[in-house]
Design a protein around this motif. Structure first.
Motif, PDB file in Angstrom:
ATOM      1  N   GLY B  13       2.718  10.475  -0.221  1.00 42.14           N
ATOM      2  CA  GLY B  13       1.659  11.263  -0.829  1.00 42.14           C
ATOM      3  C   GLY B  13       2.078  12.717  -0.787  1.00 42.14           C
ATOM      4  O   GLY B  13       2.574  13.174   0.226  1.00 42.14           O
ATOM      5  N   GLN B  14       1.940  13.418  -1.884  1.00 39.26           N
ATOM      6  CA  GLN B  14       2.375  14.804  -1.856  1.00 39.26           C
ATOM      7  C   GLN B  14       1.623  15.694  -2.831  1.00 39.26           C
ATOM      8  O   GLN B  14       1.268  15.273  -3.916  1.00 39.26           O
ATOM      9  N   PHE B  45      -1.914  16.129  -7.006  1.00 37.41           N
ATOM     10  CA  PHE B  45      -1.173  15.406  -5.971  1.00 37.41           C
ATOM     11  C   PHE B  45      -0.919  13.992  -6.450  1.00 37.41           C
ATOM     12  O   PHE B  45      -1.510  13.538  -7.426  1.00 37.41           O
ATOM     13  N   SER B  46      -0.023  13.316  -5.752  1.00 36.26           N
ATOM     14  CA  SER B  46       0.103  11.872  -5.939  1.00 36.26           C
ATOM     15  C   SER B  46       0.018  11.238  -4.563  1.00 36.26           C
ATOM     16  O   SER B  46       0.271  11.905  -3.559  1.00 36.26           O
ATOM     17  N   ALA B  47      -0.375   9.974  -4.525  1.00 37.97           N
ATOM     18  CA  ALA B  47      -0.538   9.305  -3.237  1.00 37.97           C
ATOM     19  C   ALA B  47      -0.453   7.798  -3.410  1.00 37.97           C
ATOM     20  O   ALA B  47      -0.833   7.265  -4.456  1.00 37.97           O
ATOM     21  N   PRO B  48       0.035   7.093  -2.369  1.00 35.14           N
ATOM     22  CA  PRO B  48      -0.020   5.633  -2.411  1.00 35.14           C
ATOM     23  C   PRO B  48      -1.460   5.176  -2.261  1.00 35.14           C
ATOM     24  O   PRO B  48      -2.271   5.878  -1.651  1.00 35.14           O
ATOM     25  N   ALA B  49      -1.773   4.026  -2.844  1.00 29.09           N
ATOM     26  CA  ALA B  49      -3.159   3.551  -2.807  1.00 29.09           C
ATOM     27  C   ALA B  49      -3.205   2.034  -2.817  1.00 29.09           C
ATOM     28  O   ALA B  49      -2.252   1.369  -3.241  1.00 29.09           O
ATOM     29  N   VAL B  58      -0.798   6.553  -7.167  1.00 30.45           N
ATOM     30  CA  VAL B  58      -1.802   7.211  -8.000  1.00 30.45           C
ATOM     31  C   VAL B  58      -1.451   8.675  -8.158  1.00 30.45           C
ATOM     32  O   VAL B  58      -1.081   9.341  -7.192  1.00 30.45           O
ATOM     33  N   LEU B  60      -3.145  12.181  -9.723  1.00 30.54           N
ATOM     34  CA  LEU B  60      -4.449  12.688 -10.187  1.00 30.54           C
ATOM     35  C   LEU B  60      -4.438  12.925 -11.701  1.00 30.54           C
ATOM     36  O   LEU B  60      -5.444  12.726 -12.375  1.00 30.54           O
TER      37      LEU B  60
END
Lengths: 132, 80
Positions: B13-14, B45-49, B58, B60
């Motif tokens: 996630g970053q 940001f992006s992040a694992p989900a 994911v 945004l």
């Protein structure tokens, strides 16, 4: 804060039981190092957790509202939906309509402009417009 | 949202760099605290989900064009 693995366990063993066996209908994101929480100002360094923060972002990616609470009190989904409907109405009106305090769908909206100054009392009445 | 592969690797996630976001720097008593501002672009940001039985990444920006609600909470299995 939790991993995607913990999210799956929470979905499978608890949340889906509140949803007649269906999965949570939105993505459950993982922010394990708190970087996204820091970005939004809701990461609590002392406890290493995130406070209850809720952000409404419009179709252009603009933050329109947020609410941040300490952990023991839950949020109100109905209030969140009311706010989204109000922001949608304002957006569709291109700023020609605004929603007064306590507005709900179907209730009085106001047209901002010089004529309204000092005359809100004629258009909006707490006894009439604040009830359920 | 793209699914990520099996195994123990998962996307980090970053935050994503952006020209101007809603984050403002606020310096108080020598501490640095950041809070967001309404009316400004949401930080990207992006992040694992976990989503509907799958592990996905994911971003945004995928949701642009829709109304979005982003919720933070202290942890899974907390009570309220």
């Amino acid at each position: 804060m939790d991993s995607v693995y913990t999210h799956k366990m929470w979905n499978d063993h608890e949340l889906s039981k509140m949803l007649d066996g269906k999965d949570v209908p939105f993505p459950m994101l993982s922010d394990q190092n708190g970087n996204i929480g820091r970005l939004y100002g809701v990461y609590d360094e002392e406890s290493g957790t995130e406070t209850r923060g809720r952000f409404l972002i419009d179709p252009d990616g603009i933050v329109q509202a947020f609410e941040v609470m300490t952990p023991p009190v839950g949020r109100n989904v109905a209030e969140t939906l009311r706010q989204i409907k109000a922001f949608q109405l304002v957006r569709e009106s291109k700023g020609t309509a605004v929603t007064p305090a306590g507005w709900k769908p179907g209730k009085t909206t106001l047209k901002p402009g010089p004529e309204l100054v000092g005359n809100v009392w004629k258009e909006w009445n707490p006894a009439k417009d604040l009830d359920d | 949202m793209k699914e990520f592969g099996p195994g123990c690797q998962r996307p980090k996630g970053q935050p994503k760099p952006a020209a101007e976001t809603a984050v403002v720097q606020e310096v108080q008593k020598g501490e640095e605290r950041k809070m967001i501002q309404v009316g400004k672009p949401a930080p990207l940001f992006s992040a694992p989900a976990f989503y509907q039985g799958k592990f996905v990444e994911v971003d945004l920006e995928e949701f642009k064009g829709n109304w979005m609600m982003l919720c933070f909470y202290p942890g899974d299995f907390t009570f309220v």
